[in-house]
Every structure is written in C-alpha cells, then in structure tokens.
Motif scaffolding. Structure first.
Motif, PDB file in Angstrom:
ATOM      1  N   SER A 203       0.827  -1.201   0.000  1.00 44.87           N
ATOM      2  CA  SER A 203       0.000   0.000   0.000  1.00 44.87           C
ATOM      3  C   SER A 203       0.859   1.248   0.000  1.00 44.87           C
ATOM      4  O   SER A 203       0.594   2.212  -0.711  1.00 44.87           O
ATOM      5  CB  SER A 203      -0.923  -0.013   1.223  1.00 44.87           C
TER       6      SER A 203
ATOM      7  N   THR B 282       2.444   1.685  -3.348  1.00 39.60           N
ATOM      8  CA  THR B 282       1.455   2.171  -4.306  1.00 39.60           C
ATOM      9  C   THR B 282       1.206   3.658  -4.111  1.00 39.60           C
ATOM     10  O   THR B 282       1.115   4.427  -5.062  1.00 39.60           O
ATOM     11  CB  THR B 282       0.137   1.401  -4.166  1.00 39.60           C
ATOM     12  N   SER B 283       1.112   4.070  -2.833  1.00 39.16           N
ATOM     13  CA  SER B 283       0.840   5.475  -2.560  1.00 39.16           C
ATOM     14  C   SER B 283       2.013   6.359  -2.957  1.00 39.16           C
ATOM     15  O   SER B 283       1.834   7.525  -3.251  1.00 39.16           O
ATOM     16  CB  SER B 283       0.518   5.682  -1.080  1.00 39.16           C
ATOM     17  N   GLU B 284       3.240   5.819  -2.972  1.00 40.99           N
ATOM     18  CA  GLU B 284       4.407   6.586  -3.337  1.00 40.99           C
ATOM     19  C   GLU B 284       4.500   6.799  -4.842  1.00 40.99           C
ATOM     20  O   GLU B 284       5.121   7.740  -5.302  1.00 40.99           O
ATOM     21  CB  GLU B 284       5.669   5.876  -2.850  1.00 40.99           C
ATOM     22  N   LYS B 285       3.876   5.935  -5.619  1.00 36.03           N
ATOM     23  CA  LYS B 285       3.926   6.072  -7.072  1.00 36.03           C
ATOM     24  C   LYS B 285       3.058   7.252  -7.491  1.00 36.03           C
ATOM     25  O   LYS B 285       1.894   7.340  -7.118  1.00 36.03           O
ATOM     26  CB  LYS B 285       3.421   4.790  -7.743  1.00 36.03           C
ATOM     27  N   PRO B 286       3.605   8.207  -8.227  1.00 36.91           N
ATOM     28  CA  PRO B 286       2.823   9.388  -8.594  1.00 36.91           C
ATOM     29  C   PRO B 286       1.626   9.029  -9.465  1.00 36.91           C
ATOM     30  O   PRO B 286       1.706   8.207 -10.369  1.00 36.91           O
ATOM     31  CB  PRO B 286       3.839  10.248  -9.367  1.00 36.91           C
ATOM     32  N   ALA B 287       0.489   9.654  -9.150  1.00 40.28           N
ATOM     33  CA  ALA B 287      -0.729   9.397  -9.914  1.00 40.28           C
ATOM     34  C   ALA B 287      -0.685  10.123 -11.247  1.00 40.28           C
ATOM     35  O   ALA B 287      -1.463   9.836 -12.144  1.00 40.28           O
ATOM     36  CB  ALA B 287      -1.941   9.852  -9.103  1.00 40.28           C
ATOM     37  N   TYR B 288       0.237  11.095 -11.369  1.00 37.87           N
ATOM     38  CA  TYR B 288       0.333  11.881 -12.597  1.00 37.87           C
ATOM     39  C   TYR B 288       1.796  11.913 -13.034  1.00 37.87           C
ATOM     40  O   TYR B 288       2.681  12.039 -12.188  1.00 37.87           O
ATOM     41  CB  TYR B 288      -0.154  13.312 -12.347  1.00 37.87           C
TER      42      TYR B 288
ATOM     43  N   SER C 116      -0.403   9.767 -15.936  1.00 37.53           N
ATOM     44  CA  SER C 116      -0.771   8.366 -16.101  1.00 37.53           C
ATOM     45  C   SER C 116      -0.782   7.934 -17.561  1.00 37.53           C
ATOM     46  O   SER C 116      -0.997   6.769 -17.858  1.00 37.53           O
ATOM     47  CB  SER C 116      -2.156   8.118 -15.484  1.00 37.53           C
TER      48      SER C 116
ATOM     49  N   ASP D 268      -5.177  17.766 -18.132  1.00 35.67           N
ATOM     50  CA  ASP D 268      -3.835  17.648 -17.560  1.00 35.67           C
ATOM     51  C   ASP D 268      -2.826  17.058 -18.537  1.00 35.67           C
ATOM     52  O   ASP D 268      -1.672  16.813 -18.176  1.00 35.67           O
ATOM     53  CB  ASP D 268      -3.862  16.810 -16.280  1.00 35.67           C
TER      54      ASP D 268
ATOM     55  N   VAL E 119      -1.919  19.174  -9.291  1.00 34.90           N
ATOM     56  CA  VAL E 119      -0.953  18.074  -9.248  1.00 34.90           C
ATOM     57  C   VAL E 119      -0.123  18.045 -10.529  1.00 34.90           C
ATOM     58  O   VAL E 119       1.078  17.744 -10.501  1.00 34.90           O
ATOM     59  CB  VAL E 119      -1.670  16.717  -9.022  1.00 34.90           C
TER      60      VAL E 119
END
Length: 320
Positions: free
Chosen positions: A22, A25-31, A33, A94, A266
């Motif tokens: 978890s 996963t949270s450390e991987k940037p969401a942007y 994509s 974005d 972001v």
C-alpha cells in the motif's frame, strides 16, 4: 498450539506485506498516467518548435518523465491559434502542454488574439534568447547599416521576413537609424524554418528571429549574421551587436511552458518539479549552450511578477 502460532505468524506477515504494498502504491505518482502532448504553436524550425523539442529531449534523456511526450506542430498566428484552442477546448485537462513567448503578449496587445497569459495556466519560464538579423552570403548587405540605409532610401526594395512578434525589434532598429517603421516591407512567417527557405529562394532580403532558429546555418557558413540585439557578443558566435554598429537597441525574447486554464494543481507541480530538475541537468546545459539559450527558470509568484511587469513594458513600448 504450533499450528495456531504459525497461522498468527502468516497473518502478521501478510498484513505487513499488504501495508508495504500500500505504501509503495501510494508513493507512485498518480500523474502523469498517460501521454502528454507537447505542442509548438508554429511550424517546424521555429523558436517554439526548437524549444519544445529541446525540452522533450532533455526530459526523456534524463528520465525525468516516464510517459510518452509526443510533439505536435499547430501553426497559426505565432501561437495565437493554438492558444485559443487551449482556452476553449482543453480547459481543466492535464495532458496538454505548450510553449509560449513574448508573442503571447504582443498578439494580445496588438489585437491579434483574444487571450493572454492570464487566460491559461502559466507553468514555468525556461529561457531568454536574443534576436539576430541574418541574410544570404551573396546579399548586398554586409552589416545593419547597409540594411537601414537601403530601407531609408527605398523601403519597398528591402523585403524583411519576420514572425508577427519579431517585427517589433526590427521596428526599433529602423527607428534607431532615423527611419520610419511604418514603411517596412514585411513578409510574415511562422518561424526560422520558413524564413531560411525564403532566404534561399531569394523571396526575402533579410530575416529576424531568435538566434536558435539560425545558429546551425550560421555556424556552417550557409547564412551570415548582420547583427545581434544583445548587450555583448555571444560566445562562440562572433557577430557584432547592434550597439557596436551605432544602433542603441538591445532586446531579448523569453520562452516558457503553459497548460490549459484550470489545469489540475498536481499536474502543474509535477511539471514545475520536473523542469526544475531538467534545467540543472547535463543534457539541458549542453542544449542551451549549443542553441545559445540563456536559462532563466522561474515558477510561481516570481514568474507571475515577471509576466505582469513584462506585459506592462510591452504595452508601453507599443504605445510609443
């Protein structure tokens, strides 16, 4: 008892693994994509085109962005046409980034564009670049004085290739020489690539644009530079300044990146961070040296202050 202890141990291990996954996963940037389109609002070979391709090259070579960055050319009125599309069609997106410059301000103030920098999301200022006047090697003009004398004698005879926003610095040169800028025989172009072709065909007498648009052919000896609008001669490009030739004109152009209006924060922060690392990288520094870019990186409040002050200066200059 042994089985119970083993089940507890396995459960704890799975729970810990789940937490780690978890966290990862949270450390991987969401942007970002997916792909982000990098647009030059002018033709190939223009200052916009050269700049955006330099940015993409540096970002990818330095592995600062791991998604595709396709480059598109959307020419039209020195960036004004694509600016309108950015405002009217891509609001809140974005995945669209474009390059801009002093032309954004010139187009708005001259009434050639409905929009300006405050209608989009300004991401970062990247570079400053000086203007240069160039011609063919078989040209009758050997320096800026020759060109100015010819314009004052018969302005129609001297055909000047310039993008809409690049006409202002040439106007200043003519005014400094005691001529009338309203008499200049301009042919508008979308950038250096088109100007070079027109020079080679003999369709124009001289051209003015950013140094990066002509530097390769100047170094190769295919074109000759008549004068650069910098305070001092540029390194590795031994071209006399306008001031050296008796014309009190120094002028530079800035370039930077912008996104659509209401671009997600972001995304803005991602690009500002990536570009900040990029301009410090060996790849970018070599590109800047080769292209004669002066890196002038700005973001945030500093960039907004620069934009407001520059817009005011341009407005005042156009009113003279």
């Amino acid at each position: 008892m042994f089985r119970f202890a083993l089940r507890v141990l396995l459960a704890a291990s799975l729970a810990l693994t789940g937490c780690q996954q978890s966290e990862q996963t949270s450390e991987k940037p969401a942007y970002p994509s997916g792909p982000v389109t990098m647009t030059a609002g002018a033709n190939p070979g223009s200052g916009f085109d050269i700049t955006i391709r330099a940015v993409v090259e540096a970002l990818q070579r330095e592995q600062l962005v791991d998604v595709p960055l396709p480059v598109e050319n959307r020419p039209g009125n020195s960036g004004a046409d694509f600016l309108a599309k950015m405002v009217e069609q891509y609001q809140g997106k974005d995945n669209e980034v474009s390059v801009t410059s002093l032309s954004m301000m010139m187009n708005e103030l001259l009434g050639k564009s409905t929009y300006g920098y405050d209608d989009v999301t300004m991401i970062a200022r990247l570079i400053t670049e000086y203007y240069v006047v160039v011609t063919r090697h078989d040209s009758p003009y050997d320096n800026l004085g020759d060109v100015m004398s010819a314009i004052k004698s018969d302005a129609k005879r001297v055909v000047v290739g310039a993008a809409n926003d690049d006409q202002a610095p040439f106007d200043l040169l003519v005014a400094s020489a005691g001529g009338d800028p309203s008499t200049i025989n301009y042919v508008p172009f979308e950038g250096g690539g088109d100007q070079i072709s027109a020079l080679e065909k003999g369709d124009i007498s001289v051209a003015i644009g950013g140094v990066s648009e002509f530097v390769d052919l100047l170094k190769a000896g295919t074109l000759q530079a008549l004068g650069v609008l910098s305070e001092e001669r540029l390194p590795e490009l031994d071209v006399p300044t306008a001031s050296e030739q008796g014309f009190d004109v120094t002028l530079s152009n800035w370039r930077g990146l912008y996104g659509p209006p209401e671009m997600p924060q972001v995304a803005v922060e991602f690009w500002q961070n990536a570009l900040g690392k990029m301009v410090e990288s060996p790849t970018w520094q070599q590109i800047a040296k080769d292209r004669h870019f002066t890196t002038t990186f700005m973001i945030g409040g500093e960039f907004q202050t620069f934009l407001a002050e520059t817009q005011a200066d341009v407005k005042q200059a156009l009113a003279l």
